[in-house]
Scaffold this motif. Structure first.
Motif, PDB file in Angstrom:
ATOM      1  N   THR A 187       0.817  -1.312   0.006  1.00 35.98           N
ATOM      2  CA  THR A 187      -0.033   0.014   0.151  1.00 35.98           C
ATOM      3  C   THR A 187       0.780   1.179   0.035  1.00 35.98           C
ATOM      4  O   THR A 187       1.826   1.427   0.619  1.00 35.98           O
ATOM      5  N   PHE A 188       0.529   2.072  -0.974  1.00 40.98           N
ATOM      6  CA  PHE A 188       1.201   3.520  -1.066  1.00 40.98           C
ATOM      7  C   PHE A 188       2.815   3.268  -1.506  1.00 40.98           C
ATOM      8  O   PHE A 188       3.442   4.179  -1.711  1.00 40.98           O
ATOM      9  N   ALA A 189       3.206   2.120  -1.913  1.00 46.53           N
ATOM     10  CA  ALA A 189       4.419   1.839  -2.654  1.00 46.53           C
ATOM     11  C   ALA A 189       4.439   2.248  -4.059  1.00 46.53           C
ATOM     12  O   ALA A 189       3.222   2.271  -4.578  1.00 46.53           O
ATOM     13  N   LEU A 190       5.537   2.992  -4.599  1.00 51.67           N
ATOM     14  CA  LEU A 190       5.654   3.600  -5.812  1.00 51.67           C
ATOM     15  C   LEU A 190       6.831   3.244  -6.422  1.00 51.67           C
ATOM     16  O   LEU A 190       7.900   2.825  -5.895  1.00 51.67           O
ATOM     17  N   PRO A 191       7.124   3.217  -7.698  1.00 44.54           N
ATOM     18  CA  PRO A 191       5.922   3.284  -8.791  1.00 44.54           C
ATOM     19  C   PRO A 191       5.007   2.210  -8.956  1.00 44.54           C
ATOM     20  O   PRO A 191       3.685   2.836  -9.403  1.00 44.54           O
ATOM     21  N   ALA A 247      -3.716   9.848  -6.672  1.00 42.11           N
ATOM     22  CA  ALA A 247      -2.983   9.862  -8.091  1.00 42.11           C
ATOM     23  C   ALA A 247      -2.617   8.623  -8.579  1.00 42.11           C
ATOM     24  O   ALA A 247      -2.794   8.334  -9.831  1.00 42.11           O
ATOM     25  N   TYR A 248      -2.255   7.658  -7.720  1.00 37.49           N
ATOM     26  CA  TYR A 248      -2.282   6.317  -8.275  1.00 37.49           C
ATOM     27  C   TYR A 248      -3.646   5.471  -8.681  1.00 37.49           C
ATOM     28  O   TYR A 248      -3.616   4.797  -9.744  1.00 37.49           O
ATOM     29  N   GLY A 249      -4.550   5.947  -8.165  1.00 37.36           N
ATOM     30  CA  GLY A 249      -5.853   5.213  -8.751  1.00 37.36           C
ATOM     31  C   GLY A 249      -6.224   5.925  -9.962  1.00 37.36           C
ATOM     32  O   GLY A 249      -6.471   5.268 -10.893  1.00 37.36           O
ATOM     33  N   LEU A 250      -5.652   7.094 -10.362  1.00 36.94           N
ATOM     34  CA  LEU A 250      -6.179   7.864 -11.658  1.00 36.94           C
ATOM     35  C   LEU A 250      -5.138   7.215 -12.501  1.00 36.94           C
ATOM     36  O   LEU A 250      -5.589   6.865 -13.861  1.00 36.94           O
ATOM     37  N   HIS A 251      -3.934   6.871 -12.189  1.00 37.40           N
ATOM     38  CA  HIS A 251      -2.803   6.226 -13.068  1.00 37.40           C
ATOM     39  C   HIS A 251      -3.467   4.754 -13.479  1.00 37.40           C
ATOM     40  O   HIS A 251      -3.350   4.332 -14.697  1.00 37.40           O
ATOM     41  N   CYS A 252      -4.085   4.186 -12.760  1.00 33.81           N
ATOM     42  CA  CYS A 252      -4.733   2.682 -12.802  1.00 33.81           C
ATOM     43  C   CYS A 252      -6.150   3.023 -13.217  1.00 33.81           C
ATOM     44  O   CYS A 252      -6.935   1.879 -13.305  1.00 33.81           O
ATOM     45  N   HIS A 253      -6.457   3.901 -13.871  1.00 32.90           N
ATOM     46  CA  HIS A 253      -7.916   4.284 -14.328  1.00 32.90           C
ATOM     47  C   HIS A 253      -9.329   3.953 -13.451  1.00 32.90           C
ATOM     48  O   HIS A 253     -10.235   3.663 -13.859  1.00 32.90           O
ATOM     49  N   ARG A 254      -8.908   4.226 -12.070  1.00 34.14           N
ATOM     50  CA  ARG A 254      -9.623   3.970 -10.904  1.00 34.14           C
ATOM     51  C   ARG A 254     -10.187   5.309 -10.499  1.00 34.14           C
ATOM     52  O   ARG A 254      -9.604   5.533  -9.360  1.00 34.14           O
ATOM     53  N   GLY A 283      -4.912   7.356 -16.485  1.00 32.34           N
ATOM     54  CA  GLY A 283      -4.237   6.330 -17.235  1.00 32.34           C
ATOM     55  C   GLY A 283      -2.739   7.088 -17.573  1.00 32.34           C
ATOM     56  O   GLY A 283      -2.157   6.551 -18.497  1.00 32.34           O
ATOM     57  N   CYS A 284      -2.217   8.078 -16.888  1.00 40.84           N
ATOM     58  CA  CYS A 284      -0.978   8.568 -16.984  1.00 40.84           C
ATOM     59  C   CYS A 284      -0.007   7.589 -17.068  1.00 40.84           C
ATOM     60  O   CYS A 284       0.012   6.734 -16.270  1.00 40.84           O
ATOM     61  N   LYS A 285       1.155   7.891 -17.840  1.00 41.53           N
ATOM     62  CA  LYS A 285       2.419   7.061 -17.756  1.00 41.53           C
ATOM     63  C   LYS A 285       3.051   6.853 -16.237  1.00 41.53           C
ATOM     64  O   LYS A 285       3.520   6.088 -15.862  1.00 41.53           O
ATOM     65  N   SER A 286       3.119   8.105 -15.778  1.00 38.37           N
ATOM     66  CA  SER A 286       3.652   8.055 -14.295  1.00 38.37           C
ATOM     67  C   SER A 286       3.493   9.351 -13.846  1.00 38.37           C
ATOM     68  O   SER A 286       2.748  10.564 -14.251  1.00 38.37           O
ATOM     69  N   PHE A 287       3.588   9.661 -12.531  1.00 40.21           N
ATOM     70  CA  PHE A 287       3.396  11.057 -11.715  1.00 40.21           C
ATOM     71  C   PHE A 287       4.494  10.991 -10.569  1.00 40.21           C
ATOM     72  O   PHE A 287       5.133   9.988 -10.176  1.00 40.21           O
ATOM     73  N   HIS A 288       4.573  12.143 -10.082  1.00 39.29           N
ATOM     74  CA  HIS A 288       5.459  12.297  -8.939  1.00 39.29           C
ATOM     75  C   HIS A 288       5.069  13.540  -8.146  1.00 39.29           C
ATOM     76  O   HIS A 288       4.600  14.533  -8.714  1.00 39.29           O
ATOM     77  N   ILE A 289       5.485  13.528  -7.043  1.00 37.84           N
ATOM     78  CA  ILE A 289       5.083  14.646  -5.955  1.00 37.84           C
ATOM     79  C   ILE A 289       6.590  15.593  -6.156  1.00 37.84           C
ATOM     80  O   ILE A 289       7.283  15.267  -5.597  1.00 37.84           O
ATOM     81  N   ASP A 290       6.284  16.632  -6.270  1.00 40.20           N
ATOM     82  CA  ASP A 290       7.429  17.734  -6.544  1.00 40.20           C
ATOM     83  C   ASP A 290       7.664  18.430  -5.161  1.00 40.20           C
ATOM     84  O   ASP A 290       8.770  18.813  -4.672  1.00 40.20           O
ATOM     85  N   SER A 291       6.609  18.894  -4.482  1.00 45.35           N
ATOM     86  CA  SER A 291       6.844  19.507  -3.106  1.00 45.35           C
ATOM     87  C   SER A 291       5.608  19.349  -2.173  1.00 45.35           C
ATOM     88  O   SER A 291       4.319  18.669  -2.598  1.00 45.35           O
TER      89      SER A 291
END
Length: 268
Positions: free
Chosen positions: A106-110, A149-156, A193-201
């Motif tokens: 849980t909450f592990a990335l990417p 953000a991960y949910g959106l990456h997974c189309h959820r 369904g984005c390829k990736s995402f990251h937290i900047d700040s």
């Protein structure tokens, strides 16, 4: 006495040396090896997750974990909540743990969804992941942002909606309406369904004051075509009884567009 050896908690950090367990005697080492069943390698909740660490450093870290698992073959459960690892690294780790029955990432990335969805389908043990997470007072603001953000990456989109604050849901819900925010040509469609995402700040305000606790995050989403889109997350700790103490999202703002998930989204 036996129960004292069944679980080992090692706060996760960038030093592979943390996996070296010092025993007071050879007998104790043998006992630990034969009885240890659960290994917790969760990322420290107050330590920001570094998504851009050197590949060599990450490889060395997981090599140490794999070595530890291959030596302690009785381990049945492993927790990697909030860790930084890929699907290949996760598969490699578990290949060294023949007795595994339960894994928590849980909450592990990417954990890229295309590969991770295949991994989920073929694993023969109980797997806990971000898509199952629900609002809880123990979750940090970062956990909430990662879940959405991960949910959106997974189309959820439903996972994202799950962590919207009650006030936000009242303006953007129900789920069927919320889904429309991510339809093209909306700027928010870049998240789905984005390829990736990251937290900047990230910034926390009034962390210990339930009435005033606020958090803001800036994220970058990268589409499959390589385009980058920037968003600001706004969260608060809830005071209502149902979600009291839980961090939830009040709104998300595209950094270059006056639009929000709070019901005032601008027409494009």
């Amino acid at each position: 006495m036996e129960e004292e050896h069944r679980l080992l908690f090692i706060p996760f950090c960038n030093q592979s040396e943390q996996l070296r367990v010092r025993a007071t005697s050879r007998a104790f080492t043998t006992t630990l090896q034969s009885l240890l069943e659960t290994l917790l390698l969760d990322a420290a909740p107050d330590r920001p997750l570094r998504l851009r660490c050197a590949a060599a450093e990450a490889g060395q870290r997981w090599k140490a974990v794999r070595s530890f698992l291959s030596y302690h073959t009785k381990i049945r459960r492993i927790s990697l909540r909030g860790a930084k690892l890929s699907v290949d690294e996760l598969s490699d780790l578990l290949a060294a743990a023949p007795s595994i029955v339960e894994v928590d990432v849980t909450f592990a990335l990417p954990l890229a969804w295309r590969e991770f969805s295949e991994f989920r389908n073929r694993c023969a043990f109980r797997l806990y992941d971000t898509l199952e997470a629900k609002p809880e007072a123990r979750h940090t603001p970062r956990d909430v942002v990662v879940a959405q953000a991960y949910g959106l990456h997974c189309h959820r989109v439903d996972v994202c909606f799950r962590f919207a604050s009650p006030a936000n849901k009242a303006r953007t819900g129900p789920l069927e309406r919320f889904v429309q925010f991510f339809e093209s040509p909306s700027r928010f469609s870049s998240m789905l369904g984005c390829k990736s995402f990251h937290i900047d700040s990230e910034q926390l305000h009034g962390r210990y004051d339930l009435q005033r606790a606020r958090a803001t995050f800036q994220l970058t989403f990268v589409t499959k075509e390589g385009q980058e889109f920037f968003f600001a997350w706004e969260l608060s700790r809830q005071v209502e009884q149902l979600y009291r103490g839980c961090w939830m999202t009040d709104g998300v703002v595209p950094m270059d567009l006056e639009a929000m998930w709070d019901g005032t989204m601008a027409e494009e």
